[in-house]
Scaffold this motif. Structure first.
Motif, mmCIF file in Angstrom:
data_model
loop_
_atom_site.group_PDB
_atom_site.id
_atom_site.type_symbol
_atom_site.label_atom_id
_atom_site.label_comp_id
_atom_site.label_asym_id
_atom_site.label_seq_id
_atom_site.Cartn_x
_atom_site.Cartn_y
_atom_site.Cartn_z
ATOM 1 N N PHE A 72 0.837 -1.193 0.000
ATOM 2 C CA PHE A 72 0.000 0.000 0.000
ATOM 3 C C PHE A 72 0.876 1.249 0.000
ATOM 4 C CE2 PHE A 72 -2.569 -3.367 1.735
ATOM 5 C CZ PHE A 72 -3.725 -3.246 0.974
ATOM 6 N N ASN A 73 0.478 2.221 -0.815
ATOM 7 C CA ASN A 73 1.112 3.528 -0.819
ATOM 8 C C ASN A 73 0.052 4.546 -0.422
ATOM 9 O OD1 ASN A 73 -0.451 3.763 -3.173
ATOM 10 N ND2 ASN A 73 1.296 3.441 -4.522
ATOM 11 N N PHE A 74 0.320 5.819 -0.623
ATOM 12 C CA PHE A 74 -0.654 6.822 -0.220
ATOM 13 C C PHE A 74 -0.675 7.955 -1.232
ATOM 14 C CE2 PHE A 74 -2.457 10.364 2.145
ATOM 15 C CZ PHE A 74 -3.524 9.745 2.797
ATOM 16 N N SER A 75 -1.858 8.353 -1.642
ATOM 17 C CA SER A 75 -2.026 9.478 -2.559
ATOM 18 C C SER A 75 -2.345 10.732 -1.769
ATOM 19 C CB SER A 75 -3.163 9.206 -3.546
ATOM 20 O OG SER A 75 -3.484 10.403 -4.248
ATOM 21 N N THR A 76 -1.456 11.714 -1.843
ATOM 22 C CA THR A 76 -1.714 12.977 -1.150
ATOM 23 C C THR A 76 -2.887 13.712 -1.783
ATOM 24 O OG1 THR A 76 -0.046 14.052 -2.527
ATOM 25 C CG2 THR A 76 0.634 13.280 -0.343
ATOM 26 N N PHE A 77 -3.054 13.595 -3.103
ATOM 27 C CA PHE A 77 -4.149 14.295 -3.778
ATOM 28 C C PHE A 77 -5.500 13.692 -3.415
ATOM 29 C CE2 PHE A 77 -1.767 16.224 -7.676
ATOM 30 C CZ PHE A 77 -0.888 16.861 -6.820
ATOM 31 N N LEU A 78 -5.561 12.367 -3.332
ATOM 32 C CA LEU A 78 -6.819 11.706 -2.987
ATOM 33 C C LEU A 78 -7.037 11.628 -1.473
ATOM 34 C CD1 LEU A 78 -6.803 8.708 -5.506
ATOM 35 C CD2 LEU A 78 -7.978 10.908 -5.742
ATOM 36 N N GLY A 79 -5.933 11.695 -0.738
ATOM 37 C CA GLY A 79 -6.038 11.539 0.713
ATOM 38 C C GLY A 79 -6.416 10.125 1.112
ATOM 39 N N LYS A 80 -6.039 9.169 0.262
ATOM 40 C CA LYS A 80 -6.401 7.768 0.489
ATOM 41 C C LYS A 80 -5.222 6.860 0.155
ATOM 42 C CE LYS A 80 -11.318 7.883 -0.549
ATOM 43 N NZ LYS A 80 -12.373 7.105 -1.167
ATOM 44 N N PRO A 81 -5.273 5.642 0.699
ATOM 45 C CA PRO A 81 -4.251 4.674 0.309
ATOM 46 C C PRO A 81 -4.491 4.206 -1.122
ATOM 47 C CG PRO A 81 -5.901 3.604 1.665
ATOM 48 C CD PRO A 81 -6.239 5.074 1.635
ATOM 49 N N GLY A 82 -3.441 3.672 -1.706
ATOM 50 C CA GLY A 82 -3.536 3.006 -2.995
ATOM 51 C C GLY A 82 -2.895 1.638 -2.883
ATOM 52 N N ALA A 108 -8.157 -6.228 -6.568
ATOM 53 C CA ALA A 108 -9.138 -5.143 -6.671
ATOM 54 C C ALA A 108 -10.122 -5.214 -5.497
ATOM 55 C CB ALA A 108 -9.876 -5.210 -8.008
ATOM 56 N N LYS A 109 -10.493 -6.419 -5.112
ATOM 57 C CA LYS A 109 -11.393 -6.594 -3.967
ATOM 58 C C LYS A 109 -10.720 -6.106 -2.686
ATOM 59 C CE LYS A 109 -14.025 -10.059 -1.468
ATOM 60 N NZ LYS A 109 -14.131 -11.458 -1.126
ATOM 61 N N ILE A 110 -9.437 -6.423 -2.520
ATOM 62 C CA ILE A 110 -8.692 -5.946 -1.350
ATOM 63 C C ILE A 110 -8.633 -4.418 -1.367
ATOM 64 C CG2 ILE A 110 -6.390 -5.854 -0.284
ATOM 65 C CD1 ILE A 110 -6.045 -8.806 -1.237
ATOM 66 N N ALA A 111 -8.356 -3.850 -2.553
ATOM 67 C CA ALA A 111 -8.289 -2.388 -2.682
ATOM 68 C C ALA A 111 -9.624 -1.751 -2.306
ATOM 69 C CB ALA A 111 -7.882 -2.001 -4.105
ATOM 70 N N LYS A 112 -10.706 -2.358 -2.719
ATOM 71 C CA LYS A 112 -12.035 -1.828 -2.393
ATOM 72 C C LYS A 112 -12.289 -1.922 -0.887
ATOM 73 C CE LYS A 112 -16.918 -2.206 -3.490
ATOM 74 N NZ LYS A 112 -17.956 -2.966 -4.161
ATOM 75 N N GLU A 113 -11.946 -3.073 -0.296
ATOM 76 C CA GLU A 113 -12.140 -3.259 1.145
ATOM 77 C C GLU A 113 -11.320 -2.270 1.970
ATOM 78 O OE1 GLU A 113 -11.076 -7.367 1.666
ATOM 79 O OE2 GLU A 113 -13.004 -8.081 0.883
ATOM 80 N N ARG A 118 -7.040 4.113 -5.644
ATOM 81 C CA ARG A 118 -6.613 3.570 -6.931
ATOM 82 C C ARG A 118 -5.724 2.350 -6.731
ATOM 83 N NH1 ARG A 118 -3.795 9.077 -8.193
ATOM 84 N NH2 ARG A 118 -2.099 9.064 -6.721
ATOM 85 N N MET A 119 -5.502 1.689 -7.850
ATOM 86 C CA MET A 119 -4.610 0.539 -7.940
ATOM 87 C C MET A 119 -3.665 0.835 -9.086
ATOM 88 S SD MET A 119 -6.363 -3.203 -7.914
ATOM 89 C CE MET A 119 -5.253 -4.339 -8.678
ATOM 90 N N GLU A 120 -2.381 0.641 -8.877
ATOM 91 C CA GLU A 120 -1.409 0.948 -9.922
ATOM 92 C C GLU A 120 -0.352 -0.141 -10.018
ATOM 93 O OE1 GLU A 120 -1.187 5.754 -10.063
ATOM 94 O OE2 GLU A 120 -0.141 4.812 -8.378
ATOM 95 N N TRP A 121 0.307 -0.178 -11.179
ATOM 96 C CA TRP A 121 1.417 -1.087 -11.416
ATOM 97 C C TRP A 121 2.159 -0.588 -12.640
ATOM 98 C CZ3 TRP A 121 -3.711 -2.287 -11.983
ATOM 99 C CH2 TRP A 121 -4.162 -2.550 -13.271
ATOM 100 N N SER A 122 3.323 -1.164 -12.868
ATOM 101 C CA SER A 122 4.117 -0.845 -14.051
ATOM 102 C C SER A 122 4.169 -2.082 -14.935
ATOM 103 C CB SER A 122 5.549 -0.458 -13.656
ATOM 104 O OG SER A 122 5.544 0.709 -12.879
#
Length: 160
Positions: A72-82, A108-113, A118-122
């Motif tokens: 898990f990371n964190f989006s400062t713009f969204l104020g939520k984990p990713g 995706a289910k874990i991300a929703k829970e 968001r969910m990201e990858w390279s």
């Protein structure tokens, strides 16, 4: 013929060697075999003791066929984990069965829970099958972003 039993389970410390072997197979596929310098012991320490990442294992008929490693990371713009997907790999002889999609949907289910924004990858630019797969699920390439990296030596040079 019976449908194979497919499950996704959370990895445990006892899976460190398995995870290491799957990482090596992924590295071979990505033509980066010489870049793997970790060990199963180091994975055990950093994933299961230090909790820097989490891993799920995909199994068909109780035999491992793939894995996904994420954190898990964190989006400062969204104020939520990713949720950041570091690696997703399905053994070559098990591709085309929908297991990669099931792994991604599991995450995706874990991300929703976890109420992730968001969910990201390279993905490697040459990996057309992966790019096509991700785009078929609705993922969009972030063309306006460029990944930058400081390696261990550069970090050491910066903090002398």
């Amino acid at each position: 013929m019976n449908q194979p039993e497919f499950i996704i389970r959370k990895a445990t410390e006892n899976d460190a060697e398995l995870i290491f072997n799957l990482i090596k197979k992924l590295a071979i596929y990505e033509k980066m075999e010489n870049d793997v310098i970790t060990t199963a012991e180091q994975l055990k320490e950093n994933i299961f003791k230090n909790n820097f990442a989490e891993v799920v294992i995909a199994e068909e008929n109780s035999k491992p066929v793939g894995f996904a490693l994420y954190f898990f990371n964190f989006s400062t713009f969204l104020g939520k984990p990713g949720l950041y997907l570091e690696d997703l790999y399905v053994e070559e002889n098990h591709r085309g069965k929908g297991y990669g999609k099931k792994l991604l949907l599991h995450l995706a289910k874990i991300a929703k829970e976890k109420n992730c924004g968001r969910m990201e990858w390279s993905v490697l630019n040459w990996n057309e099958p992966a790019i096509n797969f991700y785009e078929s699920l609705g993922a969009k390439g972030m063309k306006e972003w460029t990944v930058y990296r400081l390696d261990k030596e550069t970090i050491a040079d910066l903090v002398k």
